[in-house]
Design a protein around this motif. Structure first.
Motif, PDB file in Angstrom:
ATOM      1  N   ALA A 286     -60.139 113.235 -18.259  1.00 22.68           N
ATOM      2  CA  ALA A 286     -60.535 113.086 -16.485  1.00 22.68           C
ATOM      3  C   ALA A 286     -60.784 113.800 -15.926  1.00 22.68           C
ATOM      4  CB  ALA A 286     -59.884 111.714 -15.533  1.00 22.68           C
ATOM      5  N   ALA A 287     -59.621 114.948 -15.643  1.00 20.99           N
ATOM      6  CA  ALA A 287     -59.652 116.076 -15.237  1.00 20.99           C
ATOM      7  C   ALA A 287     -60.972 116.942 -15.688  1.00 20.99           C
ATOM      8  CB  ALA A 287     -58.216 116.783 -15.621  1.00 20.99           C
ATOM      9  N   ARG A 288     -60.675 117.609 -17.050  1.00 19.86           N
ATOM     10  CA  ARG A 288     -61.714 118.764 -17.981  1.00 19.86           C
ATOM     11  C   ARG A 288     -63.233 118.235 -17.129  1.00 19.86           C
ATOM     12  NH1 ARG A 288     -62.263 118.754 -24.564  1.00 19.86           N
ATOM     13  NH2 ARG A 288     -64.274 118.769 -24.622  1.00 19.86           N
ATOM     14  N   PHE A 289     -63.650 116.588 -17.470  1.00 20.30           N
ATOM     15  CA  PHE A 289     -64.910 116.224 -17.338  1.00 20.30           C
ATOM     16  C   PHE A 289     -65.167 116.392 -15.808  1.00 20.30           C
ATOM     17  CE2 PHE A 289     -67.042 115.157 -21.271  1.00 20.30           C
ATOM     18  CZ  PHE A 289     -65.692 115.074 -21.992  1.00 20.30           C
TER      19      PHE A 289
ATOM     20  N   GLY B 198     -63.186 110.298 -33.032  1.00 20.76           N
ATOM     21  CA  GLY B 198     -62.721 110.131 -31.743  1.00 20.76           C
ATOM     22  C   GLY B 198     -61.533 111.401 -31.209  1.00 20.76           C
ATOM     23  N   VAL B 199     -61.162 111.949 -32.659  1.00 18.98           N
ATOM     24  CA  VAL B 199     -60.908 113.631 -31.916  1.00 18.98           C
ATOM     25  C   VAL B 199     -62.536 114.673 -31.642  1.00 18.98           C
ATOM     26  CG1 VAL B 199     -59.747 115.695 -32.732  1.00 18.98           C
ATOM     27  CG2 VAL B 199     -59.051 113.526 -33.448  1.00 18.98           C
ATOM     28  N   GLU B 200     -63.213 114.689 -32.463  1.00 23.61           N
ATOM     29  CA  GLU B 200     -64.398 115.582 -32.572  1.00 23.61           C
ATOM     30  C   GLU B 200     -65.619 115.528 -31.700  1.00 23.61           C
ATOM     31  OE1 GLU B 200     -66.928 115.455 -35.943  1.00 23.61           O
ATOM     32  OE2 GLU B 200     -65.164 117.006 -37.691  1.00 23.61           O
ATOM     33  N   GLU B 201     -65.089 114.258 -31.247  1.00 23.63           N
ATOM     34  CA  GLU B 201     -66.138 114.041 -28.996  1.00 23.63           C
ATOM     35  C   GLU B 201     -65.822 114.425 -28.526  1.00 23.63           C
ATOM     36  OE1 GLU B 201     -66.899 109.799 -28.676  1.00 23.63           O
ATOM     37  OE2 GLU B 201     -67.888 110.534 -26.685  1.00 23.63           O
ATOM     38  N   PHE B 202     -63.902 115.390 -28.425  1.00 21.80           N
ATOM     39  CA  PHE B 202     -63.376 115.827 -27.902  1.00 21.80           C
ATOM     40  C   PHE B 202     -63.069 117.348 -27.871  1.00 21.80           C
ATOM     41  CE2 PHE B 202     -63.628 111.554 -26.241  1.00 21.80           C
ATOM     42  CZ  PHE B 202     -64.116 112.268 -24.951  1.00 21.80           C
ATOM     43  N   ILE B 203     -62.610 117.405 -28.928  1.00 15.08           N
ATOM     44  CA  ILE B 203     -61.559 119.395 -29.326  1.00 15.08           C
ATOM     45  C   ILE B 203     -62.134 119.161 -30.346  1.00 15.08           C
ATOM     46  CG2 ILE B 203     -59.636 117.678 -29.917  1.00 15.08           C
ATOM     47  CD1 ILE B 203     -58.641 120.038 -28.250  1.00 15.08           C
ATOM     48  N   GLU B 204     -62.485 120.269 -31.246  1.00 13.04           N
ATOM     49  CA  GLU B 204     -62.662 120.500 -32.281  1.00 13.04           C
ATOM     50  C   GLU B 204     -60.418 120.392 -33.100  1.00 13.04           C
ATOM     51  OE1 GLU B 204     -64.489 123.468 -35.558  1.00 13.04           O
ATOM     52  OE2 GLU B 204     -65.562 122.171 -33.233  1.00 13.04           O
ATOM     53  N   PRO B 205     -60.674 119.801 -33.911  1.00  9.74           N
ATOM     54  CA  PRO B 205     -60.368 119.566 -35.096  1.00  9.74           C
ATOM     55  C   PRO B 205     -59.142 120.889 -35.586  1.00  9.74           C
ATOM     56  CG  PRO B 205     -61.857 118.286 -35.811  1.00  9.74           C
ATOM     57  CD  PRO B 205     -62.978 119.228 -35.290  1.00  9.74           C
ATOM     58  N   ASP B 206     -57.678 121.093 -35.592  1.00 13.35           N
ATOM     59  CA  ASP B 206     -57.309 121.964 -35.569  1.00 13.35           C
ATOM     60  C   ASP B 206     -55.964 121.483 -36.789  1.00 13.35           C
ATOM     61  OD1 ASP B 206     -55.340 124.435 -35.150  1.00 13.35           O
ATOM     62  OD2 ASP B 206     -56.628 124.797 -33.080  1.00 13.35           O
TER      63      ASP B 206
ATOM     64  N   LYS C  11     -54.747 121.854 -21.883  1.00 15.41           N
ATOM     65  CA  LYS C  11     -55.227 123.059 -21.544  1.00 15.41           C
ATOM     66  C   LYS C  11     -56.302 123.300 -21.847  1.00 15.41           C
ATOM     67  CE  LYS C  11     -53.130 126.617 -24.345  1.00 15.41           C
ATOM     68  NZ  LYS C  11     -52.888 126.636 -25.649  1.00 15.41           N
ATOM     69  N   THR C  12     -57.875 122.238 -21.373  1.00 13.03           N
ATOM     70  CA  THR C  12     -58.909 122.391 -22.085  1.00 13.03           C
ATOM     71  C   THR C  12     -59.470 122.234 -20.620  1.00 13.03           C
ATOM     72  OG1 THR C  12     -59.347 120.182 -22.958  1.00 13.03           O
ATOM     73  CG2 THR C  12     -59.726 121.713 -25.203  1.00 13.03           C
ATOM     74  N   ALA C  13     -59.142 121.017 -19.695  1.00 16.35           N
ATOM     75  CA  ALA C  13     -59.116 120.709 -18.205  1.00 16.35           C
ATOM     76  C   ALA C  13     -58.710 122.136 -17.495  1.00 16.35           C
ATOM     77  CB  ALA C  13     -57.616 119.852 -17.725  1.00 16.35           C
ATOM     78  N   ALA C  14     -57.360 122.885 -17.875  1.00 14.46           N
ATOM     79  CA  ALA C  14     -56.829 123.975 -17.266  1.00 14.46           C
ATOM     80  C   ALA C  14     -58.697 124.701 -17.493  1.00 14.46           C
ATOM     81  CB  ALA C  14     -55.809 124.726 -17.978  1.00 14.46           C
ATOM     82  N   LYS C  15     -58.939 124.964 -18.796  1.00 14.16           N
ATOM     83  CA  LYS C  15     -59.726 126.119 -18.685  1.00 14.16           C
ATOM     84  C   LYS C  15     -61.121 125.480 -18.382  1.00 14.16           C
ATOM     85  CE  LYS C  15     -59.711 127.613 -23.147  1.00 14.16           C
ATOM     86  NZ  LYS C  15     -59.181 128.027 -24.971  1.00 14.16           N
TER      87      LYS C  15
ATOM     88  N   GLY D 207     -62.596 106.528 -21.835  1.00 17.16           N
ATOM     89  CA  GLY D 207     -62.763 106.783 -20.555  1.00 17.16           C
ATOM     90  C   GLY D 207     -62.015 107.383 -19.221  1.00 17.16           C
ATOM     91  N   GLY D 208     -61.184 108.486 -20.050  1.00 16.12           N
ATOM     92  CA  GLY D 208     -61.209 109.281 -19.246  1.00 16.12           C
ATOM     93  C   GLY D 208     -61.797 110.506 -18.947  1.00 16.12           C
ATOM     94  N   SER D 209     -62.828 110.179 -19.685  1.00 15.07           N
ATOM     95  CA  SER D 209     -64.508 111.281 -19.549  1.00 15.07           C
ATOM     96  C   SER D 209     -65.226 110.766 -19.187  1.00 15.07           C
ATOM     97  CB  SER D 209     -64.680 111.650 -21.162  1.00 15.07           C
ATOM     98  OG  SER D 209     -64.934 110.181 -21.475  1.00 15.07           O
ATOM     99  N   ILE D 210     -65.281 109.347 -19.306  1.00 14.32           N
ATOM    100  CA  ILE D 210     -65.722 108.597 -18.188  1.00 14.32           C
ATOM    101  C   ILE D 210     -66.246 108.752 -16.406  1.00 14.32           C
ATOM    102  CG2 ILE D 210     -67.823 106.580 -17.929  1.00 14.32           C
ATOM    103  CD1 ILE D 210     -67.459 105.512 -20.990  1.00 14.32           C
ATOM    104  N   ALA D 211     -65.454 108.357 -16.216  1.00 18.23           N
ATOM    105  CA  ALA D 211     -64.257 107.656 -14.983  1.00 18.23           C
ATOM    106  C   ALA D 211     -64.491 109.117 -14.395  1.00 18.23           C
ATOM    107  CB  ALA D 211     -62.783 107.673 -14.655  1.00 18.23           C
TER     108      ALA D 211
END
Lengths: 73, 390
Positions: B19-22, B53-61, B106-110, B296-300
């Motif tokens: 939510a914070a990032r989007f 579910g992972v790949e939609e938001f972050i590169e698997p690591d 950290k992605t939200a912070a970025k 849900g977070g990304s949509i909101a």
């Protein structure tokens, strides 16, 4: 002897903080918003509690107890 | 830190971070408040998730992937084992969430979001009926912080929503109260998620053993409040460990709650939106909530930022519809399937397991498993057809 008072009379539900994992199940099911949960601190807001027992049934680790005698202050 | 933000996110789990990032990505000012001292800890989760579910938001690591999952093993009450292989679309991971959640934050912070830990939100500020900020405790001091929109990602407790007048408390029968041990010296296949069913191991739920590499595993279960009345999750877990792994070294012993129901009727109100477990955005069949919480977070987050940028506060209320379209309706179907399956008797589970084992291994799909399971419940078969390509 002085007992803690619930909204509906004498408070009968007690949380044993030493055994608690602070997971929040009880907070989620409490219809009265009567449980305060911080990082590693938990307590019942006595005046809101109705002794409904839902928190006891949903505690995964058995740290909430019912005592018919009431909870001492 | 500023005196006022466009958006305050309460809780820094996966849903809060997304939510914070989007929101921040659209240029509005965002702060995320976390009550614990660390983002991502303590972990209260089985940690399994699909790759999609992972790949939609972050590169698997590999730093936070502990196991690559390509198989399910379903264990019936009589110990009949059914193994099925995923197709590529359903491949999954077991995560190390204490690292994963950190990376998400950290992605939200970025993206520009501010983050503050040990900030315990204990009330809301109102302007008439509209939420306009939070009250919080930080390092022993009670403070206030104003915002145009508050996004509540406060997890299973979901108190922030109640303070705004939304009905968020969950029926005790829908709360899956869970305990989990992360144990070492557990000889399991690293590519397989194990699910145990039956009245003795996990009535109205399931018992899981999820591998975390190097012969460690997350071992746990959830029981509904209806079961918890008689026997706690801890009692079930201790019995299972005594029977199967009596001497396993225990690395973690944790409790947690999974709201196993459909999404709340209302997940937004003037000035506030609920995301993740707080909105009951968990897949009620699997109990998985990482991916759906991030969605849900990304949509909101996106809709909240749009509402601020266009100066149309009412736009926030379109979030309910957007969520229902993306996953909410699907979860309602999953919930019906769950109610069909979790009431099965042990004999029925055994019978189903044996029927599935008659399907050739290479032809077993998740859809076929559910079809076999629900063969005597035609009304539910339609539901299964809706969500799986059978």
């Amino acid at each position: 002897m002085e007992y803690r008072q619930a909204k509906t009379g004498r408070l009968m539900i007690d949380i044993l903080p030493d055994k608690c994992d602070f997971c929040g199940c009880c907070v989620g099911v409490c219809p009265e918003d009567a449980i305060e949960l911080k990082e590693a601190e938990i307590f019942i807001i006595d005046k809101r509690c109705t002794n409904c027992s839902k928190c006891i049934w949903s505690c995964p680790v058995e740290v909430i107890v019912f005592n018919k005698e009431g909870v001492l202050r | 830190m500023k005196n006022e933000y466009d958006i305050i996110v309460v809780g820094a789990g996966p849903a809060g971070s997304m939510a914070a990032r989007f929101a921040a990505e659209q240029g509005v000012s965002v702060i995320m408040l976390e009550k614990d001292r660390d983002v991502g800890y303590p972990v209260r989760c089985g940690e399994a998730i699909s790759r999609a579910g992972v790949e939609e938001f972050i590169e698997p690591d590999e730093r936070w992937i502990k196991a690559h999952i390509t198989k399910f093993c379903l264990v019936a009450p009589d110990e009949t084992e059914v193994t099925l292989q995923f197709d590529a679309r359903q491949e999954g991971y077991v995560l190390e969430r204490r690292i994963f959640d950190y990376e998400l934050a950290k992605t939200a912070a970025k993206a520009g979001a501010q983050i503050l830990t040990r900030a315990y939100v204990n009330g809301l500020l109102f302007d008439g009926d509209k939420v306009c900020g939070v009250k919080y405790e930080h390092q022993g001091e009670q403070k206030e912080l104003k915002a145009k929109i508050v996004i509540a990602a406060d997890g299973v407790e979901s108190r922030v929503g109640r303070w705004a007048g939304l009905k968020t408390h969950i029926d005790f029968r829908d709360m899956e109260s869970c305990t989990q041990i992360t144990a070492a010296n557990i000889p399991v296949n690293d590519d397989t998620l194990y699910f145990y069913f039956g009245k003795d191991v996990a009535p109205e739920g399931y018992f899981w053993v999820f591998p975390k590499g190097d012969n460690t595993a997350n071992i746990g279960l959830g029981v509904s409040g209806a079961t918890g009345k008689k026997k706690s999750a801890k009692a079930f877990l201790d019995e299972f460990m005594a029977k199967h792994y009596p001497d396993a070294p225990i690395l973690t012993y944790i409790a947690g709650g999974v709201p196993s129901s459909v999404t709340l009727d209302k997940i937004s109100a003037p000035g506030i939106a609920l995301v993740g477990d707080a909105a009951r955005q968990v897949n009620p069949l699997s109990g998985g909530g990482i991916a759906s919480g991030m969605i849900g977070g990304s949509i909101a987050g996106k809709i909240a930022a749009e509402a601020i940028k266009t100066n149309k506060p009412g736009h926030l209320l379109t979030y309910d519809k957007a969520w229902n379209k993306r996953l909410g309706k699907r979860h309602a179907v999953f919930n019906r399937i769950k109610e069909g399956i979790f009431n099965f008797s042990d004999e029925k589970f055994n019978k189903i397991a044996r029927s599935i084992n008659k399907i050739p291994y290479e032809k077993r799909t998740l859809g076929k498993v559910f079809t076999t399971a629900l063969i005597n419940q035609p009304s539910l078969l339609v539901d299964v057809a809706k969500v799986f390509v059978v």
